[in-house]
Scaffold this active site. Structure first.
Site, mmCIF file in Angstrom:
data_model
loop_
_atom_site.group_PDB
_atom_site.id
_atom_site.type_symbol
_atom_site.label_atom_id
_atom_site.label_comp_id
_atom_site.label_asym_id
_atom_site.label_seq_id
_atom_site.Cartn_x
_atom_site.Cartn_y
_atom_site.Cartn_z
ATOM 1 N N ASP A 1 4.919 0.794 12.046
ATOM 2 C CA ASP A 1 3.669 0.190 11.567
ATOM 3 C C ASP A 1 3.507 -1.260 12.000
ATOM 4 O O ASP A 1 2.456 -1.855 11.758
ATOM 5 C CB ASP A 1 3.592 0.259 10.036
ATOM 6 N N ARG B 1 -4.658 10.811 4.209
ATOM 7 C CA ARG B 1 -3.607 11.815 4.359
ATOM 8 C C ARG B 1 -2.571 11.763 3.241
ATOM 9 O O ARG B 1 -1.985 12.755 2.866
ATOM 10 C CB ARG B 1 -2.861 11.609 5.686
ATOM 11 N N CYS C 1 -4.542 12.612 12.745
ATOM 12 C CA CYS C 1 -5.246 11.311 12.773
ATOM 13 C C CYS C 1 -5.028 10.722 14.164
ATOM 14 O O CYS C 1 -4.378 11.323 15.016
ATOM 15 C CB CYS C 1 -4.728 10.396 11.674
ATOM 16 N N ARG D 1 -8.590 -0.286 5.154
ATOM 17 C CA ARG D 1 -7.820 0.765 4.468
ATOM 18 C C ARG D 1 -6.463 0.223 4.037
ATOM 19 O O ARG D 1 -5.868 0.693 3.082
ATOM 20 C CB ARG D 1 -7.607 1.968 5.393
ATOM 21 N N ILE E 1 8.478 7.275 16.759
ATOM 22 C CA ILE E 1 8.079 7.966 15.524
ATOM 23 C C ILE E 1 6.830 8.824 15.735
ATOM 24 O O ILE E 1 6.813 10.006 15.387
ATOM 25 C CB ILE E 1 7.824 6.944 14.381
ATOM 26 N N LYS F 1 0.858 -1.198 0.000
ATOM 27 C CA LYS F 1 0.000 0.000 0.000
ATOM 28 C C LYS F 1 0.892 1.246 0.000
ATOM 29 O O LYS F 1 0.668 2.185 -0.772
ATOM 30 C CB LYS F 1 -0.881 0.008 1.243
ATOM 31 N N ASN F 2 1.916 1.253 0.847
ATOM 32 C CA ASN F 2 2.721 2.469 1.026
ATOM 33 C C ASN F 2 3.751 2.718 -0.071
ATOM 34 O O ASN F 2 4.372 3.786 -0.074
ATOM 35 C CB ASN F 2 3.366 2.477 2.411
ATOM 36 N N ARG G 1 0.625 14.755 12.828
ATOM 37 C CA ARG G 1 1.026 14.482 11.428
ATOM 38 C C ARG G 1 1.222 15.785 10.623
ATOM 39 O O ARG G 1 0.553 16.010 9.617
ATOM 40 C CB ARG G 1 0.013 13.578 10.731
ATOM 41 N N PRO G 2 2.080 16.690 11.064
ATOM 42 C CA PRO G 2 2.292 17.930 10.314
ATOM 43 C C PRO G 2 2.926 17.659 8.947
ATOM 44 O O PRO G 2 3.424 16.550 8.695
ATOM 45 C CB PRO G 2 3.249 18.731 11.199
ATOM 46 N N VAL G 3 2.937 18.672 8.070
ATOM 47 C CA VAL G 3 3.586 18.522 6.754
ATOM 48 C C VAL G 3 4.629 19.622 6.549
ATOM 49 O O VAL G 3 4.998 19.943 5.409
ATOM 50 C CB VAL G 3 2.548 18.539 5.607
ATOM 51 N N ASP G 4 5.108 20.193 7.659
ATOM 52 C CA ASP G 4 6.080 21.298 7.566
ATOM 53 C C ASP G 4 7.325 20.926 6.787
ATOM 54 O O ASP G 4 7.867 21.723 6.018
ATOM 55 C CB ASP G 4 6.449 21.802 8.963
#
Ligand code: EPZ
Length: 417
Positions: free
Chosen positions: A305, A92, A116, A397, A327, A22-23, A121-124
């Site tokens: 995970d 996301r 979530c 998912r 993490i 998936k990833n 879960r920032p995207v900076d």
């Protein structure tokens, strides 16, 4: 709401084929936005997150056809530049269209993904990297507004911390930027290597120049191509752990043993036997295993995970175990559910100390995210009695027909609508 009902205590026997990753599929699907021709993807797992990425690509104008894990993705004459909140909030990883849209259109409007269950879960890091390449970025009404007048330019980017998604966005943006981009402290998960393999097949020039170091020479165009996605290492690890937890003998087909070495090594140290062939693995164990110490880390360290699933196993191992989650800031949601099954776990900051019990007791539990759900399946398989897992849409998912796969191994598991 659908639920999974598991009658635990039965060893697993037989073999199962592991699905594609998936990833790896999600960034590779996003990368098809960079191609000026058709792309054909194989071994893509039929999971909800992949479907969601298909919806995002269609919203951007791509034609996406899927049959049995095979995708044909055809670019439009003109791409749209906006990925809406309604879609991004459901998945996301939609933020991975940001780099490709900027590279192709010099403009992108992508909803902030939001947090979530496992963290903010920032995207900076994504945005800082793109800004280093000349993008002008602002946040308006919950959307990332990005422009790259004159196009993106190659840059030196040193990530202050390893981020899978940020590394993927920068690789995709740099593939079509003017000049060279040098990345340091890049995440090096197998899914990123797979993305780079796909992009290089399209004509990109991406080189690994050392641990966590990438050199990307921008090119004029990228062509459509065919690519087969790697096996899912997190599903592989989930089934290895489930096999060790339930006992019996389980063979996993179509796997990459080199992607799960740290899990295999851990399980062997705990007392499980794992027989490794070129692209299959057999886990077998009968006796009660020894506890372990687990620290999650970026690849090749122990994957976050698989932390929940491993914790389910540690709950019934001999002696004490310690799990440190380094993490994500909130990835212990499964502990409350495991405690309801009789697990003895004490949380100390980002560590959990587990005192092994002889067995867990089945009861009703609730999934809060993909991997928490998988951990509850592992717990249900090893527990005595019946476990009923709700909110299993989280599991769907990231896992393709999880109950069918476990049923084929003899598990007493069924889905009720
Ligand atoms: C990817 O998420 C995976 N998702 C996650 O898998 C996985 O848990 C994670 O990598 C870590 O391995 C996909 O690949 C689709 P990160 P990603 O950016 O890219 C912080 C699953 O179950 N960070 O490596 O979002 C972040 O908060 C999912 O399949 C920033 O601070 O993870 C986290 O603490 C769950 N700023 C850490 O870095 C940023 O800009 C690692 O996040 C980006 C991240």
């Amino acid at each position: 709401m659908a639920k999974l009902i598991i009658e635990g205590g039965k060893p697993l026997e037989g073999e199962v084929k592991i699905s594609g990753s998936k990833n790896a599929s999600l960034p590779i699907m996003a990368a098809t936005l960079l191609a000026d021709g058709e792309c054909f993807l194989d071994n893509v797992p039929k999971v909800w997150d992949v479907r969601s990425m298909g919806f995002v690509l269609r919203t951007l104008g791509m034609r996406v056809e899927e049959q049995d894990g095979r995708f044909k993705i055809i670019p439009p004459k003109m791409l749209h530049y906006e990925a809406p909140y309604e879609l991004v909030r459901t998945m996301r990883a939609s933020v991975l269209v940001l780099g490709p849209l900027l590279a192709r259109l010099r403009h992108a409007r992508v909803s902030m993904p939001g947090g979530c269950a496992i963290g903010v879960r920032p995207v900076d890091l994504h945005l800082k990297g793109l800004a280093r390449m000349g993008a002008e970025i602002s946040i308006k009404e919950g959307y990332i507004e990005a422009h790259a007048k004159g196009g993106l330019k190659g840059a030196r980017i040193c990530f202050e911390k390893k981020s899978v998604g940020a590394t993927e966005n920068i690789i995709m943006a740099a593939a079509l930027a003017k000049g060279k981009t040098y990345v340091e402290n890049a995440a090096m998960e197998p899914e990123i290597t797979d993305l780079a393999g796909f992009l290089n097949r399209m004509g990109a020039k991406i080189k690994n120049t050392g641990p966590g170091c990438l050199e990307i020479t921008g090119v004029e165009r990228l062509k459509g191509t065919f690519y087969r996605v790697i096996p899912d290492r997190i599903e592989t690890g989930t089934f290895l752990i489930a096999g060790a937890a339930a006992g019996g003998e389980v063979t996993l087909k179509d796997v990459r043993p080199d992607h799960v070495k740290i899990i295999t090594d851990k399980l062997k140290k705990m007392g499980t036997s794992v027989d490794i062939k070129k692209n299959s693995m057999t886990v077998s164990g009968k006796k009660r295993l020894k506890g372990a110490e687990i620290d999650t880390d970026p690849f090749p360290g122990f994957p976050t995970d698989l932390q929940p699933q491993m914790m389910s196993l540690l709950c019934v191992c001999r002696g004490k175990s310690v799990v440190r989650e380094t993490i994500f800031e909130n990835r212990f949601m499964h502990i409350g559910e495991l405690q309801r099954m009789g697990a003895r776990v004490e949380i100390r900051g980002n560590s959990a100390v587990i005192t092994g019990v002889e067995y867990l007791n089945g009861t009703s539990v609730m999934a809060s995210d993909i991997r928490c759900g998988a951990a509850l399946v592992v717990a249900g398989l090893e527990a005595r009695g019946e476990t009923c897992i709700s909110r299993i849409y989280h599991i769907d998912r990231g896992y393709e027909k999880i109950e069918d796969k476990f049923k084929s191994l003899g598990a007493r598991i069924k889905r009720t609508s």
